[in-house]
Design an enzyme around this catalytic site. Structure first.
Site, PDB file in Angstrom:
ATOM      1  N   PRO A  93      80.697  30.383  20.122  1.00 18.53           N
ATOM      2  CA  PRO A  93      79.275  30.450  20.472  1.00 18.53           C
ATOM      3  C   PRO A  93      78.466  31.277  19.477  1.00 18.53           C
ATOM      4  O   PRO A  93      77.241  31.185  19.453  1.00 18.53           O
ATOM      5  CB  PRO A  93      79.269  31.121  21.856  1.00 18.53           C
ATOM      6  CG  PRO A  93      80.659  30.979  22.372  1.00 18.53           C
ATOM      7  CD  PRO A  93      81.562  30.947  21.180  1.00 18.53           C
ATOM      8  N   GLU A 120      90.078  35.028  24.562  1.00 19.63           N
ATOM      9  CA  GLU A 120      88.786  35.643  24.219  1.00 19.63           C
ATOM     10  C   GLU A 120      88.393  35.336  22.782  1.00 19.63           C
ATOM     11  O   GLU A 120      87.321  35.752  22.326  1.00 19.63           O
ATOM     12  CB  GLU A 120      88.827  37.158  24.432  1.00 19.63           C
ATOM     13  CG  GLU A 120      89.155  37.591  25.853  1.00 19.63           C
ATOM     14  CD  GLU A 120      88.254  36.943  26.892  1.00 19.63           C
ATOM     15  OE1 GLU A 120      87.023  37.057  26.772  1.00 19.63           O
ATOM     16  OE2 GLU A 120      88.789  36.296  27.821  1.00 19.63           O
ATOM     17  N   ARG A 158      82.125   8.459  13.124  1.00 23.33           N
ATOM     18  CA  ARG A 158      81.263   7.300  13.363  1.00 23.33           C
ATOM     19  C   ARG A 158      80.291   7.057  12.205  1.00 23.33           C
ATOM     20  O   ARG A 158      79.714   5.984  12.108  1.00 23.33           O
ATOM     21  CB  ARG A 158      80.532   7.404  14.707  1.00 23.33           C
ATOM     22  CG  ARG A 158      79.599   8.563  14.810  1.00 23.33           C
ATOM     23  CD  ARG A 158      79.044   8.706  16.225  1.00 23.33           C
ATOM     24  NE  ARG A 158      78.085   7.665  16.576  1.00 23.33           N
ATOM     25  CZ  ARG A 158      76.848   7.583  16.090  1.00 23.33           C
ATOM     26  NH1 ARG A 158      76.411   8.463  15.214  1.00 23.33           N
ATOM     27  NH2 ARG A 158      76.052   6.605  16.466  1.00 23.33           N
ATOM     28  N   ASP A 173      69.968   6.154  15.276  1.00 25.81           N
ATOM     29  CA  ASP A 173      70.392   7.201  16.199  1.00 25.81           C
ATOM     30  C   ASP A 173      69.303   8.233  16.428  1.00 25.81           C
ATOM     31  O   ASP A 173      68.470   8.469  15.557  1.00 25.81           O
ATOM     32  CB  ASP A 173      71.582   7.988  15.643  1.00 25.81           C
ATOM     33  CG  ASP A 173      72.859   7.179  15.576  1.00 25.81           C
ATOM     34  OD1 ASP A 173      72.946   6.148  16.261  1.00 25.81           O
ATOM     35  OD2 ASP A 173      73.766   7.603  14.835  1.00 25.81           O
TER      36      ASP A 173
HETATM   37  C1  4GT Z   1      81.683  27.841  23.463  1.00 23.19           C
HETATM   38  C2  4GT Z   1      81.604  27.240  22.229  1.00 23.19           C
HETATM   39  C3  4GT Z   1      82.741  27.310  21.398  1.00 23.19           C
HETATM   40  C4  4GT Z   1      83.863  28.522  23.038  1.00 23.19           C
HETATM   41  C5  4GT Z   1      80.345  26.574  21.804  1.00 23.19           C
HETATM   42  C6  4GT Z   1      86.977  31.199  21.323  1.00 23.19           C
HETATM   43  C7  4GT Z   1      87.838  31.071  22.536  1.00 23.19           C
HETATM   44  C8  4GT Z   1      85.747  30.423  21.550  1.00 23.19           C
HETATM   45  C9  4GT Z   1      87.157  30.123  23.463  1.00 23.19           C
HETATM   46  C10 4GT Z   1      86.086  29.462  22.658  1.00 23.19           C
HETATM   47  N1  4GT Z   1      82.790  28.477  23.859  1.00 23.19           N
HETATM   48  N2  4GT Z   1      83.853  27.947  21.824  1.00 23.19           N
HETATM   49  N3  4GT Z   1      82.760  26.754  20.170  1.00 23.19           N
HETATM   50  N4  4GT Z   1      79.254  26.754  22.548  1.00 23.19           N
HETATM   51  N5  4GT Z   1      84.942  29.191  23.470  1.00 23.19           N
HETATM   52  O1  4GT Z   1      80.340  25.882  20.804  1.00 23.19           O
END
Ligand code: 4GT
Length: 254
Positions: A93, A120, A158, A173
C-alpha cells in the site's frame, strides 16, 4: 517478456494462467511466467520464512535471507535463459498507485521480478537493498501481494500483440485516452422499456463515434472530474470536447 514471481503461494497463479483471452499468451510463453516458492529457499527443518518483529507488535515479518537466496536463484535463471535482469517490483500500500500508463510501459518492457509479501510485509533492509519499484493497487489492505502481482500480469498481458481479438480493442479501454470507457450495448434491441440508444442502430459511423466520445466525457466529468482536468492539461481534449463539456456544465446548473 519474462516475469518471475516470488511467492509463498504459487498455487494461486496456476488457474489464472489457463483461462480467458490471456491464456494463449501464457501457454505460448509470449508472456513467460515463472513461479518461485520462497519456502524452497528457506533453511532448517522448519523452513522458516518469517519471524517476530524487533520492537514488538503484532504479526510476522518476512526474513531477508530466504528472500536473498530466492532472488539470487531468479537472477541466475534469467541470465541462463538470456532474459534481461529486469527491475524487482514489490507490491504494498506504500507504493506508487498503479496506472494504465505504468501498465503500458511495463507491457512494452522485457519483464520483471515480482515479489509478493505476506504477513506484515518484508524486512525493510531487503527492500532497501533490492527493490527498484514499489506499486500499490489503491488505498486498501490485502493479506498478500499475489492479487496485485496477478493484476499487473493480467493488465500487461492483454496489451501484448495478438492477445485481444480485435487488434484495436484496447484503444477503446477506460483510461486508454485518459477518460472512462463509454457504455456498451448488445442484443436484444429492446429490453422491456429499455431500448438501445438509437444512434447505435443508425449505421452512421461518425455520429456513433461522436456519441461515444460524449458519453465518455459525460461519465468521466460526473464520476472522475480530476481525469477531465488531467486530459485537458495533457492536451487530449479538442474544441468539440470543450464545447460539449461547457454544455454539460450549464445543464447541471439549471
Ligand atoms: C494492499 C496492497 C498491497 C497489501 C495494495 C505486504 C504483506 C503487503 C501484505 C501485503 N495490501 N499489498 N499491494 N493496496 N498487503 O496494493
Amino acid at each position: 517478456m519474462r516475469i518471475d514471481v516470488i511467492t509463498l503461494f504459487p498455487e494461486l497463479f496456476g488457474p489464472f494462467l489457463t483461462v480467458g483471452v490471456t491464456r494463449r499468451a501464457f501457454e505460448s510463453r509470449q508472456v513467460d511466467v515463472q513461479l518461485w516458492q520462497l519456502r524452497d529457499h528457506a533453511d532448517g527443518t522448519y523452513r522458516r520464512v518469517d519471524d517476530r518483529p524487533f520492537g514488538g507488535g503484532p504479526g510476522m515479518v518476512m526474513l531477508v535471507e530466504p528472500l536473498e537466496r530466492a532472488l539470487a536463484a531468479v537472477r541466475a535463471s534469467r541470465v541462463e535463459s538470456g532474459a534481461p535482469a529486469g527491475p524487482l517490483i514489490y507490491f504494498s500500500p506504500a507504493g506508487a498507485p498503479l496506472t494504465q500508463e505504468r501498465v503500458r510501459s511495463f507491457a512494452q518492457s522485457p519483464g520483471a521480478v515480482l515479489l509478493c509479501g505476506r504477513y506484515e510485509g518484508v524486512d525493510q533492509r531487503f527492500l532497501d537493498r533490492h527493490v527498484d519499484e514499489e506499486i500499490s493497487l489503491g488505498d486498501f489492505v490485502l493479506s498478500g501481494g499475489e492479487l496485485p502481482a496477478l493484476t499487473l500480469i493480467d493488465a500487461a498481458t492483454r496489451l501484448q500483440p495478438g492477445v485481444l481479438n480485435d487488434h484495436a480493442s484496447h484503444e477503446q479501454d477506460s483510461f486508454s485516452d485518459g477518460l472512462l470507457d463509454c457504455p456498451h450495448y448488445s442484443r436484444p434491441e429492446a429490453l422491456g422499456d429499455d431500448a438501445v440508444p438509437q444512434v447505435l442502430l443508425s449505421g452512421h459511423h461518425a455520429h456513433i463515434a461522436r456519441w461515444r466520445r460524449e458519453q465518455q466525457l459525460a461519465l468521466t466529468s460526473l464520476r472522475r472530474p480530476e481525469l477531465i482536468a488531467a486530459a485537458r492539461a495533457a492536451g487530449r481534449l479538442n474544441a468539440r470536447d470543450e464545447a460539449f463539456l461547457l454544455g454539460l456544465a450549464s445543464e447541471s446548473k439549471l
